[in-house]
Design an enzyme around this catalytic site. Sequence first.
Site, PDB file in Angstrom:
ATOM      1  N   ASN A  15       0.834  -1.208   0.000  1.00 14.54           N
ATOM      2  CA  ASN A  15       0.000   0.000   0.000  1.00 14.54           C
ATOM      3  C   ASN A  15       0.867   1.256   0.000  1.00 14.54           C
ATOM      4  O   ASN A  15       0.537   2.236  -0.679  1.00 14.54           O
ATOM      5  CB  ASN A  15      -0.954  -0.003   1.199  1.00 14.54           C
ATOM      6  CG  ASN A  15      -2.198  -0.826   0.921  1.00 14.54           C
ATOM      7  OD1 ASN A  15      -3.026  -0.443   0.096  1.00 14.54           O
ATOM      8  ND2 ASN A  15      -2.307  -1.972   1.577  1.00 14.54           N
ATOM      9  N   ARG A  66       1.692   0.641  26.315  1.00 10.53           N
ATOM     10  CA  ARG A  66       1.178   1.163  25.050  1.00 10.53           C
ATOM     11  C   ARG A  66       1.214   2.697  25.023  1.00 10.53           C
ATOM     12  O   ARG A  66       1.578   3.320  24.021  1.00 10.53           O
ATOM     13  CB  ARG A  66      -0.262   0.670  24.867  1.00 10.53           C
ATOM     14  CG  ARG A  66      -0.829   0.920  23.509  1.00 10.53           C
ATOM     15  CD  ARG A  66      -2.266   0.454  23.459  1.00 10.53           C
ATOM     16  NE  ARG A  66      -2.405  -0.994  23.546  1.00 10.53           N
ATOM     17  CZ  ARG A  66      -2.191  -1.825  22.530  1.00 10.53           C
ATOM     18  NH1 ARG A  66      -1.805  -1.354  21.369  1.00 10.53           N
ATOM     19  NH2 ARG A  66      -2.359  -3.119  22.678  1.00 10.53           N
ATOM     20  N   MET A  91       0.399  -2.510  12.070  1.00 12.72           N
ATOM     21  CA  MET A  91      -0.317  -3.527  12.836  1.00 12.72           C
ATOM     22  C   MET A  91      -0.321  -3.263  14.341  1.00 12.72           C
ATOM     23  O   MET A  91      -0.278  -4.183  15.147  1.00 12.72           O
ATOM     24  CB  MET A  91       0.282  -4.920  12.544  1.00 12.72           C
ATOM     25  CG  MET A  91       0.294  -5.284  11.071  1.00 12.72           C
ATOM     26  SD  MET A  91      -1.330  -5.149  10.277  1.00 12.72           S
ATOM     27  CE  MET A  91      -2.092  -6.641  10.903  1.00 12.72           C
ATOM     28  N   ILE A  93      -2.355  -1.005  17.478  1.00 13.53           N
ATOM     29  CA  ILE A  93      -3.498  -0.166  17.822  1.00 13.53           C
ATOM     30  C   ILE A  93      -2.960   1.117  18.459  1.00 13.53           C
ATOM     31  O   ILE A  93      -2.110   1.059  19.351  1.00 13.53           O
ATOM     32  CB  ILE A  93      -4.435  -0.905  18.796  1.00 13.53           C
ATOM     33  CG1 ILE A  93      -5.014  -2.140  18.108  1.00 13.53           C
ATOM     34  CG2 ILE A  93      -5.543   0.024  19.278  1.00 13.53           C
ATOM     35  CD1 ILE A  93      -5.733  -3.076  19.052  1.00 13.53           C
ATOM     36  N   LEU A  94      -3.433   2.248  17.976  1.00 10.03           N
ATOM     37  CA  LEU A  94      -2.963   3.526  18.512  1.00 10.03           C
ATOM     38  C   LEU A  94      -4.002   4.095  19.473  1.00 10.03           C
ATOM     39  O   LEU A  94      -5.185   4.149  19.157  1.00 10.03           O
ATOM     40  CB  LEU A  94      -2.703   4.497  17.361  1.00 10.03           C
ATOM     41  CG  LEU A  94      -1.529   4.084  16.449  1.00 10.03           C
ATOM     42  CD1 LEU A  94      -1.514   4.921  15.185  1.00 10.03           C
ATOM     43  CD2 LEU A  94      -0.201   4.184  17.188  1.00 10.03           C
ATOM     44  N   ASN A 108      -6.577   5.188   7.783  1.00 13.23           N
ATOM     45  CA  ASN A 108      -6.167   3.782   7.830  1.00 13.23           C
ATOM     46  C   ASN A 108      -6.823   3.041   6.679  1.00 13.23           C
ATOM     47  O   ASN A 108      -7.956   3.329   6.312  1.00 13.23           O
ATOM     48  CB  ASN A 108      -6.634   3.158   9.155  1.00 13.23           C
ATOM     49  CG  ASN A 108      -6.254   1.696   9.288  1.00 13.23           C
ATOM     50  OD1 ASN A 108      -5.125   1.309   8.985  1.00 13.23           O
ATOM     51  ND2 ASN A 108      -7.196   0.875   9.725  1.00 13.23           N
ATOM     52  N   HIS A 110      -8.202  -0.637   5.665  1.00 11.97           N
ATOM     53  CA  HIS A 110      -8.586  -1.875   6.333  1.00 11.97           C
ATOM     54  C   HIS A 110      -9.189  -2.836   5.304  1.00 11.97           C
ATOM     55  O   HIS A 110     -10.062  -2.441   4.533  1.00 11.97           O
ATOM     56  CB  HIS A 110      -9.599  -1.587   7.443  1.00 11.97           C
ATOM     57  CG  HIS A 110      -9.984  -2.808   8.208  1.00 11.97           C
ATOM     58  ND1 HIS A 110      -9.149  -3.366   9.156  1.00 11.97           N
ATOM     59  CD2 HIS A 110     -11.072  -3.602   8.134  1.00 11.97           C
ATOM     60  CE1 HIS A 110      -9.730  -4.460   9.645  1.00 11.97           C
ATOM     61  NE2 HIS A 110     -10.895  -4.624   9.051  1.00 11.97           N
ATOM     62  N   SER A 137     -11.781  -0.754   2.971  1.00 10.97           N
ATOM     63  CA  SER A 137     -12.259   0.563   3.401  1.00 10.97           C
ATOM     64  C   SER A 137     -11.067   1.433   3.778  1.00 10.97           C
ATOM     65  O   SER A 137     -10.105   0.955   4.373  1.00 10.97           O
ATOM     66  CB  SER A 137     -13.145   0.437   4.648  1.00 10.97           C
ATOM     67  OG  SER A 137     -14.159  -0.529   4.485  1.00 10.97           O
ATOM     68  N   ASP A 146     -10.747   0.398  14.052  1.00  9.73           N
ATOM     69  CA  ASP A 146     -11.342   0.229  12.714  1.00  9.73           C
ATOM     70  C   ASP A 146     -12.782   0.749  12.646  1.00  9.73           C
ATOM     71  O   ASP A 146     -13.626   0.205  11.928  1.00  9.73           O
ATOM     72  CB  ASP A 146     -11.316  -1.250  12.291  1.00  9.73           C
ATOM     73  CG  ASP A 146      -9.899  -1.784  12.176  1.00  9.73           C
ATOM     74  OD1 ASP A 146      -9.001  -1.013  11.808  1.00  9.73           O
ATOM     75  OD2 ASP A 146      -9.690  -2.965  12.463  1.00  9.73           O
TER      76      ASP A 146
HETATM   77  C1  GRF Z   1      -3.262  -4.753   3.864  1.00 13.21           C
HETATM   78  O1  GRF Z   1      -4.189  -5.722   3.483  1.00 13.21           O
HETATM   79  C2  GRF Z   1      -3.890  -3.769   4.809  1.00 13.21           C
HETATM   80  O2  GRF Z   1      -5.196  -3.456   4.495  1.00 13.21           O
HETATM   81  C3  GRF Z   1      -3.815  -4.545   6.097  1.00 13.21           C
HETATM   82  O3  GRF Z   1      -2.558  -5.169   6.070  1.00 13.21           O
HETATM   83  C4  GRF Z   1      -2.166  -5.368   4.727  1.00 13.21           C
HETATM   84  C5  GRF Z   1      -0.859  -4.652   4.539  1.00 13.21           C
HETATM   85  O4  GRF Z   1      -0.312  -4.894   3.280  1.00 13.21           O
HETATM   86  N1  GRF Z   1      -4.078  -3.714   7.234  1.00 13.21           N
HETATM   87  P1  GRF Z   1       0.922  -4.035   2.764  1.00 13.21           P
HETATM   88  O5  GRF Z   1       1.962  -4.012   3.886  1.00 13.21           O
HETATM   89  O6  GRF Z   1       0.433  -2.655   2.442  1.00 13.21           O
HETATM   90  O7  GRF Z   1       1.430  -4.762   1.559  1.00 13.21           O
END
Ligand code: GRF
Length: 215
Positions: A15, A66, A91, A93-94, A108, A110, A137, A146
């Site tokens: 992403n 945290r 990955m 949680i903030l 974010n 998701h 989303s 989320d």
């Molecule tokens: C994606 O599917 C994102 O939506 C999820 O984790 C994955 C991350 O993929 N939260 P990448 O690191 O962007 O390849």
Amino acid sequence: MTIAIVVLISGRGSNLQSIIDAVDRGELPARIAAVISNEADALGLTRAQQAGIQTRVLNHRGFADRNDYDLTLRDLVAEYYPDLTVLAGFMRILGPQFVGHFEGRIMNIHPSLLPKYRGLNTHERALADRAREHGASVHFVTTDLDAGPIIIQTKVPIYEDDSPEILAERVLKEEHRILPQAIRWFAEDRLRIAEGHVLLDGETRPEQGLTYHLQ
Ligand code: GRF
């Protein structure tokens, strides 16, 4: 106006790559000021370095709690004065220490049609439910996991013989389309939050085959 973005990642960074590519193609009036990972070996860090973007690592493991991590991460992100912080496969949680500071300026991605399947293993859960459709989303981040106001969603079909991996790949392709789209709208100052809902150009409406805010 060109906005400054900080991208938070934990892994592969595909992403992140979709954002880098959109900037390179001149489709995004944005500059990625830094990429920050909580995992030192995240592939996304290499992608960022190859694109000449500054990278930082803040491992969550050495922190007392945290809250402590959130505060340190907040200060690290703030060093770059971002207009927008993007969680792209981050990955962790903030909590309020982080989210409260950047409110309305964190997004974010998701991999589900929120509010369905918050949290982890979304593809497995959609298949276990024998759902007919799934998706992704992009939403503004609030302290509820989320559950922040949805900016854009996209649907994909689920087929009989889908495995979680195949479904994940189908969804990921869509993620790579909607994340840069959401960032572009933000950069163009076209998004507003009103009563917990996102407005695009002052309204909620379907456009370009995309589905907004299904709640
Ligand atoms: C994606 O599917 C994102 O939506 C999820 O984790 C994955 C991350 O993929 N939260 P990448 O690191 O962007 O390849």
